[in-house]
Scaffold this motif. Structure first.
Motif, PDB file in Angstrom:
ATOM      1  N   ASN A 236      -6.012-138.029  38.417  1.00  0.00           N
ATOM      2  CA  ASN A 236      -6.020-139.390  37.877  1.00  0.00           C
ATOM      3  C   ASN A 236      -5.976-139.422  36.360  1.00  0.00           C
ATOM      4  O   ASN A 236      -6.080-140.513  35.763  1.00  0.00           O
ATOM      5  N   HIS A 237      -5.810-138.273  35.748  1.00  0.00           N
ATOM      6  CA  HIS A 237      -5.738-138.224  34.292  1.00  0.00           C
ATOM      7  C   HIS A 237      -4.463-138.910  33.806  1.00  0.00           C
ATOM      8  O   HIS A 237      -3.411-138.793  34.435  1.00  0.00           O
ATOM      9  N   PRO A 238      -4.543-139.635  32.677  1.00  0.00           N
ATOM     10  CA  PRO A 238      -3.339-140.307  32.161  1.00  0.00           C
ATOM     11  C   PRO A 238      -2.183-139.344  31.854  1.00  0.00           C
ATOM     12  O   PRO A 238      -1.014-139.758  31.890  1.00  0.00           O
ATOM     13  N   ARG A 239      -2.469-138.093  31.560  1.00  0.00           N
ATOM     14  CA  ARG A 239      -1.418-137.124  31.248  1.00  0.00           C
ATOM     15  C   ARG A 239      -1.013-136.270  32.452  1.00  0.00           C
ATOM     16  O   ARG A 239      -0.358-135.234  32.277  1.00  0.00           O
ATOM     17  N   TYR A 240      -1.398-136.691  33.609  1.00  0.00           N
ATOM     18  CA  TYR A 240      -1.034-135.936  34.819  1.00  0.00           C
ATOM     19  C   TYR A 240       0.480-135.892  34.989  1.00  0.00           C
ATOM     20  O   TYR A 240       1.174-136.916  34.847  1.00  0.00           O
ATOM     21  N   THR A 241       1.006-134.708  35.286  1.00  0.00           N
ATOM     22  CA  THR A 241       2.452-134.538  35.506  1.00  0.00           C
ATOM     23  C   THR A 241       2.724-134.418  37.003  1.00  0.00           C
ATOM     24  O   THR A 241       2.019-133.700  37.719  1.00  0.00           O
ATOM     25  N   PRO A 242       3.744-135.106  37.504  1.00  0.00           N
ATOM     26  CA  PRO A 242       4.035-135.082  38.946  1.00  0.00           C
ATOM     27  C   PRO A 242       4.574-133.726  39.385  1.00  0.00           C
ATOM     28  O   PRO A 242       4.909-132.871  38.550  1.00  0.00           O
ATOM     29  N   PRO A 243       4.686-133.486  40.687  1.00  0.00           N
ATOM     30  CA  PRO A 243       5.183-132.200  41.203  1.00  0.00           C
ATOM     31  C   PRO A 243       6.597-131.875  40.714  1.00  0.00           C
ATOM     32  O   PRO A 243       7.381-132.764  40.366  1.00  0.00           O
ATOM     33  N   SER A 244       6.893-130.591  40.729  1.00  0.00           N
ATOM     34  CA  SER A 244       8.153-130.102  40.160  1.00  0.00           C
ATOM     35  C   SER A 244       9.375-130.616  40.912  1.00  0.00           C
ATOM     36  O   SER A 244      10.398-130.948  40.299  1.00  0.00           O
ATOM     37  N   PHE A 245       9.310-130.676  42.243  1.00  0.00           N
ATOM     38  CA  PHE A 245      10.463-131.064  43.048  1.00  0.00           C
ATOM     39  C   PHE A 245      10.472-132.547  43.388  1.00  0.00           C
ATOM     40  O   PHE A 245      11.227-132.981  44.264  1.00  0.00           O
ATOM     41  N   GLY A 246       9.638-133.291  42.721  1.00  0.00           N
ATOM     42  CA  GLY A 246       9.688-134.733  42.791  1.00  0.00           C
ATOM     43  C   GLY A 246       9.390-135.333  44.156  1.00  0.00           C
ATOM     44  O   GLY A 246       8.514-134.877  44.896  1.00  0.00           O
ATOM     45  N   HIS A 247      10.190-136.373  44.463  1.00  0.00           N
ATOM     46  CA  HIS A 247       9.930-137.189  45.649  1.00  0.00           C
ATOM     47  C   HIS A 247      10.010-136.377  46.937  1.00  0.00           C
ATOM     48  O   HIS A 247       9.212-136.608  47.867  1.00  0.00           O
ATOM     49  N   ARG A 248      10.944-135.443  47.029  1.00  0.00           N
ATOM     50  CA  ARG A 248      11.093-134.661  48.266  1.00  0.00           C
ATOM     51  C   ARG A 248       9.853-133.819  48.540  1.00  0.00           C
ATOM     52  O   ARG A 248       9.357-133.767  49.678  1.00  0.00           O
ATOM     53  N   GLN A 249       9.323-133.168  47.530  1.00  0.00           N
ATOM     54  CA  GLN A 249       8.118-132.350  47.701  1.00  0.00           C
ATOM     55  C   GLN A 249       6.924-133.215  48.124  1.00  0.00           C
ATOM     56  O   GLN A 249       6.168-132.844  49.031  1.00  0.00           O
ATOM     57  N   VAL A 250       6.778-134.352  47.487  1.00  0.00           N
ATOM     58  CA  VAL A 250       5.656-135.241  47.802  1.00  0.00           C
ATOM     59  C   VAL A 250       5.776-135.776  49.225  1.00  0.00           C
ATOM     60  O   VAL A 250       4.797-135.819  49.980  1.00  0.00           O
ATOM     61  N   SER A 251       6.984-136.153  49.631  1.00  0.00           N
ATOM     62  CA  SER A 251       7.177-136.762  50.958  1.00  0.00           C
ATOM     63  C   SER A 251       6.876-135.774  52.074  1.00  0.00           C
ATOM     64  O   SER A 251       6.145-136.096  53.030  1.00  0.00           O
ATOM     65  N   PHE A 252       7.439-134.547  51.976  1.00  0.00           N
ATOM     66  CA  PHE A 252       7.207-133.558  53.026  1.00  0.00           C
ATOM     67  C   PHE A 252       5.729-133.163  53.090  1.00  0.00           C
ATOM     68  O   PHE A 252       5.161-132.992  54.181  1.00  0.00           O
TER      69      PHE A 252
END
Length: 363
Positions: A236-252
């Protein structure tokens, strides 16, 4: 026509004498039986055969000694043979109110295991005096209280970091930086995980009234609450970076997480029904529900699904604290699964001998 001849007087008298004799004999028998009955009634009831008297119930005396000093603490007397160790603990509590039953540990030998509350006191007796050693187990809490406290903390702590309190994050950064959708999804998955645990503790799991030391609850809370604070701070940190492979990685990863959560729930329901169905004890078998088919490969699929949830959460958020927590959970769940698998091998050897403990295919 022939006329019926009347019997002669002598014959008629003989017939009457014969019939009269029979009648008088029957009448005499009846009177004799009646007189005999009256005699019995006037003399009282017939003496019944002697009844064997029951032998006196042997009561036991339970001598309770301190395990360290071997000094006598008290003697619990007049303990019936049908009493259990829990009954002895209740009587001990009346004599020594500072030690309630769940806090009392009793051993038959100084270095022996603690005796179960359900054990019959007669099975311990060699003579009329039974000597037991007492150990103070410390303050105890019920298993329901233990799990509710352990799981409520992570749920509330994560929400405090999710709303980004001003005491935790810089408000300027919190208002400027846009929250990636995975942050909201991670909060949903994390809360879902612990809400499921809380509901299962209340409505699915059946606890037999056992207790655990308070220090164990403190250690468990420190582990879960501490890691939740670390995990929630980074995600929840304001500088949190999302996963490397984006939406596909998060969805699976999110889909795998939800499947593991569903599987864990259905396995727990199956175990609860299996243990309290009243049928003969047998190894839990898979049902028509596909999530229970993992019973065909492993003996502890609930631990498999639990580990799968945290690995999926690690992939979904791609943060180091979650990865460390998932690694520690794999180790802990493996130890629990191996311990339970050994118990299953003793009780259900034919069904369990070709199954893995937690990870499929690995025997």
């Amino acid at each position: 026509m022939h006329r019926r001849q009347k019997p002669s007087a002598p014959e008629h008298k003989r017939d009457l004498a014969a019939h009269g004799g029979a009648l008088s004999t029957s009448h005499n028998d009846t009177r004799s039986f009646f007189n005999f009955s009256q005699l019995v009634l006037s003399a009282g009831h017939l003496k019944s055969p002697p009844v064997l008297k029951h032998s006196k119930i042997t009561y036991f005396e339970v001598e309770i000694l301190d395990m360290q000093s071997k000094k006598q603490i008290c003697i619990v007397d007049k303990v019936p043979p049908s009493s259990t160790l829990l009954d002895v603990k209740h009587k001990f509590h009346k004599a020594c109110p500072q030690w309630y039953p769940s806090r009392v540990g009793l051993q038959l030998e100084r270095n022996g295991p603690y005796l179960k509350d359900s054990i019959n006191i007669q099975s311990l007796a060699v003579s009329s005096i039974i000597t037991l050693y007492f150990t103070d187990l410390g303050q105890q809490v019920g298993w329901t209280t233990f799990f509710l406290t352990e799981y409520t903390g992570p749920l509330l702590i994560y929400l405090l970091f999710y709303i980004r309190l001003s005491t935790i994050y810089d408000q300027v950064e919190s208002t400027k930086n846009f929250r990636h959708p995975v942050v909201h999804l991670a909060c949903f998955c994390h809360c879902l995980h612990y809400i499921r645990h809380l509901l299962e503790t209340l409505f699915v799991h059946k606890f037999s009234g056992g207790h655990t030391p308070l220090k164990n609850m403190i250690k468990g809370c420190a582990f879960y609450w501490g890691f939740t604070s670390w995990i929630a701070y980074y995600i929840n940190h304001p500088r949190y970076t999302p996963p490397s492979f984006g939406h596909r990685q998060v969805s699976f990863a999110a889909l795998a997480f939800l499947m593991c959560e569903a599987g864990n729930h259905f396995i727990n329901v199956t175990l609860a029904h299996q243990n309290h169905s009243g049928l003969k004890a047998c190894f839990p078998s898979p049902t028509y529900n596909p999530f229970t088919w993992l019973f065909l490969l492993v003996s502890c699929p609930n631990y498999t699904y639990e580990v799968g949830s945290w690995i999926s959460f690690t992939v979904m958020t791609q943060t180091l604290p979650v990865g460390i927590f998932a690694f520690l959970m794999v180790i802990q769940m493996s130890l629990w699964a191996q311990k339970k698998h050994k118990l299953y091998l003793k009780r259900f050897y034919p069904e369990v001998r070709r199954k893995a403990a937690m990870i499929p295919i690995i025997f």
